[in-house]
Scaffold this motif. Structure first.
Motif, PDB file in Angstrom:
ATOM      1  N   SER B 136      20.122  93.618  43.239  1.00 42.60           N
ATOM      2  CA  SER B 136      21.036  92.720  42.691  1.00 42.60           C
ATOM      3  C   SER B 136      20.791  91.169  41.970  1.00 42.60           C
ATOM      4  O   SER B 136      19.226  91.129  42.610  1.00 42.60           O
ATOM      5  CB  SER B 136      21.997  93.014  43.853  1.00 42.60           C
ATOM      6  OG  SER B 136      22.926  93.336  43.880  1.00 42.60           O
ATOM      7  N   TYR B 137      21.548  90.518  41.248  1.00 42.33           N
ATOM      8  CA  TYR B 137      21.328  89.221  41.253  1.00 42.33           C
ATOM      9  C   TYR B 137      22.655  88.334  41.255  1.00 42.33           C
ATOM     10  O   TYR B 137      23.469  88.889  41.185  1.00 42.33           O
ATOM     11  CB  TYR B 137      20.992  88.787  40.463  1.00 42.33           C
ATOM     12  CG  TYR B 137      21.558  88.682  39.054  1.00 42.33           C
ATOM     13  CD1 TYR B 137      22.474  87.669  38.388  1.00 42.33           C
ATOM     14  CD2 TYR B 137      21.350  89.992  37.942  1.00 42.33           C
ATOM     15  CE1 TYR B 137      22.714  87.877  37.448  1.00 42.33           C
ATOM     16  CE2 TYR B 137      22.277  90.063  36.686  1.00 42.33           C
ATOM     17  CZ  TYR B 137      22.995  89.150  36.617  1.00 42.33           C
ATOM     18  OH  TYR B 137      23.717  88.959  36.029  1.00 42.33           O
ATOM     19  N   TYR B 138      22.407  86.635  41.630  1.00 40.88           N
ATOM     20  CA  TYR B 138      23.630  86.495  42.677  1.00 40.88           C
ATOM     21  C   TYR B 138      23.476  85.492  40.706  1.00 40.88           C
ATOM     22  O   TYR B 138      22.878  84.358  40.578  1.00 40.88           O
ATOM     23  CB  TYR B 138      23.487  85.841  43.554  1.00 40.88           C
ATOM     24  CG  TYR B 138      23.223  87.376  44.314  1.00 40.88           C
ATOM     25  CD1 TYR B 138      24.635  87.242  45.069  1.00 40.88           C
ATOM     26  CD2 TYR B 138      22.494  87.641  45.250  1.00 40.88           C
ATOM     27  CE1 TYR B 138      24.147  88.373  46.398  1.00 40.88           C
ATOM     28  CE2 TYR B 138      22.128  88.644  46.125  1.00 40.88           C
ATOM     29  CZ  TYR B 138      23.168  89.422  46.427  1.00 40.88           C
ATOM     30  OH  TYR B 138      23.283  89.546  47.455  1.00 40.88           O
ATOM     31  N   THR B 139      24.853  84.395  40.797  1.00 48.21           N
ATOM     32  CA  THR B 139      24.971  83.440  40.656  1.00 48.21           C
ATOM     33  C   THR B 139      25.847  82.696  40.920  1.00 48.21           C
ATOM     34  O   THR B 139      26.811  83.588  41.868  1.00 48.21           O
ATOM     35  CB  THR B 139      25.953  83.715  38.597  1.00 48.21           C
ATOM     36  OG1 THR B 139      27.097  84.907  38.679  1.00 48.21           O
ATOM     37  CG2 THR B 139      24.927  84.384  37.839  1.00 48.21           C
ATOM     38  N   THR B 140      26.016  81.538  40.482  1.00 46.34           N
ATOM     39  CA  THR B 140      26.840  80.818  41.610  1.00 46.34           C
ATOM     40  C   THR B 140      28.315  80.375  40.546  1.00 46.34           C
ATOM     41  O   THR B 140      28.141  79.928  39.560  1.00 46.34           O
ATOM     42  CB  THR B 140      26.350  78.923  41.650  1.00 46.34           C
ATOM     43  OG1 THR B 140      25.459  79.973  42.558  1.00 46.34           O
ATOM     44  CG2 THR B 140      27.175  78.502  42.553  1.00 46.34           C
ATOM     45  N   GLU B 141      29.452  80.685  40.825  1.00 42.08           N
ATOM     46  CA  GLU B 141      30.445  80.536  40.307  1.00 42.08           C
ATOM     47  C   GLU B 141      31.044  79.521  40.608  1.00 42.08           C
ATOM     48  O   GLU B 141      31.461  79.815  41.817  1.00 42.08           O
ATOM     49  CB  GLU B 141      31.606  82.038  40.163  1.00 42.08           C
ATOM     50  CG  GLU B 141      30.559  83.077  39.981  1.00 42.08           C
ATOM     51  CD  GLU B 141      30.271  82.907  38.546  1.00 42.08           C
ATOM     52  OE1 GLU B 141      31.065  82.450  37.555  1.00 42.08           O
ATOM     53  OE2 GLU B 141      29.666  83.469  38.321  1.00 42.08           O
TER      54      GLU B 141
END
Lengths: 186, 285
Positions: B136-141
């Motif tokens: 998993s990777y994360y992005t800031t929405e």
């Protein structure tokens, strides 16, 4: 220049651009048909080249079958002379049928069946036939797409004036659809 | 070696173990929850101490019991997954690598932030070294003034074995719009890969074959010969979306795998292994 004239010129430019893209697309489609046909042609030539060897081997064991041998040679020459799919279809179908008849002779001539050369030619022919089927499917797929392009709107509007003629599929007769049997000779 | 029992059996066994482990806590949680609820209820509603205390005790007792069942469920789920994975790996001669097994050159490893590698397993399959893991990777929405972390989960398969004579290769099935020549041109121009157009229009519409700019054209034609092209177009031969770089084959799909899906993952791996045999031109027995 008034607005109507500008709009008219813009529409004309868009139409010309559309026609240009369409024309280029049809040229590309025609080239893919030619490219695929050359793929078929390579395999057909490999089959033609196999005929003299096959005839020679069969002649050594089944000289009585001279009429079939002569017929295969004549059909091979006719097939070699065919330049496009339309001409090649019947010639290749006839040749394939008689080559199958030649292979079937092995049933009647045990010495022929036992020949190493014959069995090698048999398996080589089986491999070529498989390649021909694959190349033909690719060619026919490209022809179908090309014909669709030049026969449907808007392609049909410029195909005729620009000289894009319909292409023939490379049709396999019923006998040609049957796979070549590669018998394992022990 | 015996195959592992169905996943449900591991769940049942894990539930029994979890109940045994937390069984003694059930009554204390009920009592402590009830007591705490009674005190809180009495403090909150000063005018009706008795009634509020009883209501608080009831709610607290229920929460205590609820907490007990939550603990049992979480323990059961974790143990069933771990035990089943261990049994599955033992059956297949695999090894559990667990969480945190970093694969820095894996797909999407450079994307977003806070990359996480979980549930890694490794083992042999059809002469290949396989690594299966969740990533998993994360992005800031952001939307207006608020923002949240969006997780992008994948399950990834790395298959190492035969080496291809190209730096990179990618075979994917195109989407519903088929081939878009302009997009392919952009791809070829702005990346070190180029889209290969083979002799079949149907193939080019259905699939996207990309290779490194330095790839040998003759090798490509030898691998994607007319019989292979025809079989792929007709569906007699099927390849998954498969990529090759750093000497390994990579497959990935959206979403994490779960322990109960390990047999499905095996099918996926076999699907990839079959494609690799064709790409590497390994003769089948």
């Amino acid at each position: 220049m008034d607005t109507v004239a500008i709009a008219g010129v813009a529409v004309l430019v868009l139409l010309l651009l559309g026609a240009l893209l369409l024309y280029n697309g049809m040229v590309r489609a025609r080239n893919t048909v030619d490219e695929a046909w050359s793929g078929v042609d390579v395999q057909l030539r490999r089959r033609h080249d196999l005929v003299p060897n096959l005839v020679e081997v069969v002649k050594g064991y089944a000289a009585h079958e001279s009429s079939l041998l002569t017929q295969v040679t004549a059909e091979r020459d006719a097939a070699r002379a065919a330049s496009d799919a339309q001409a090649a279809s019947p010639a290749e179908t006839a040749l394939a049928g008689d080559m199958r008849a030649l292979l079937a002779l092995a049933e009647a001539y045990p010495n022929l069946r036992a020949s190493k050369n014959f069995s090698e030619l048999q398996s080589e022919l089986a491999s070529i036939e498989n390649n021909i089927v694959a190349a033909r499917n690719i060619y026919n797929g490209n022809v179908r797409r090309y014909n669709d392009k030049i026969q449907s709107i808007p392609g049909v509007l410029i195909a005729g004036p620009a000289g894009f003629a319909q292409r023939a599929m490379f049709i396999a007769e019923e006998s040609d659809r049957q796979p070549v049997r590669a018998t394992l000779v022990l | 070696m015996t195959p592992p029992a169905p996943y449900e059996q591991f769940e049942r066994e894990a539930e029994v173990a979890a109940r045994a482990r937390y069984g003694k806590a059930q009554v204390p949680m009920f009592v402590v929850g009830g007591g705490a609820g009674a005190v809180i209820g009495a403090l909150v509603a000063k005018d009706e101490r008795v009634g509020s205390g009883l209501a608080g005790a009831a709610i607290g007792a229920l929460l205590g019991i609820g907490l007990y069942f939550l603990l049992v469920m979480l323990k059961k789920r974790a143990d069933a997954a771990a035990n089943y994975t261990a049994a599955w790996c033992a059956e297949h001669g695999w090894q559990v690598l667990g969480d945190g097994h970093e694969v820095a050159n894996g797909p999407h490893a450079d994307s977003g932030h806070n990359p996480q590698w979980r549930n890694a397993l490794t083992g042999p399959l059809e002469g290949l070294d396989v690594l299966l893991y969740n990533f998993s990777y994360y992005t800031t929405e952001s939307s207006g003034k608020s923002s949240h972390e969006e997780e992008h989960p994948f399950r990834v398969l790395r298959l190492a074995g035969p080496q291809l004579p190209v730096q990179t290769l990618s075979f994917t099935t195109r989407g519903m719009f088929g081939k878009i020549g302009f997009a392919d041109s952009l791809d070829s121009t702005f990346t070190s890969q180029r889209v290969v157009d083979l002799e079949s229009v149907d193939f080019n519409e259905k699939f996207k074959l990309e290779v490194h700019d330095t790839a040998d054209e003759i090798w490509i034609r030898r691998v994607f010969d007319p019989q292979t092209i025809d079989a792929l177009v007709r569906g007699d031969l099927r390849f998954p979306n498969i990529h090759y770089w750093d000497g390994c084959f990579w497959l990935w799909e959206s979403g994490h795998y779960e322990a109960r899906q390990l047999d499905e993952m095996l099918v996926w791996q076999l699907f990839g292994a079959e494609a690799i045999k064709h790409l590497a031109r390994i003769e089948r027995a």
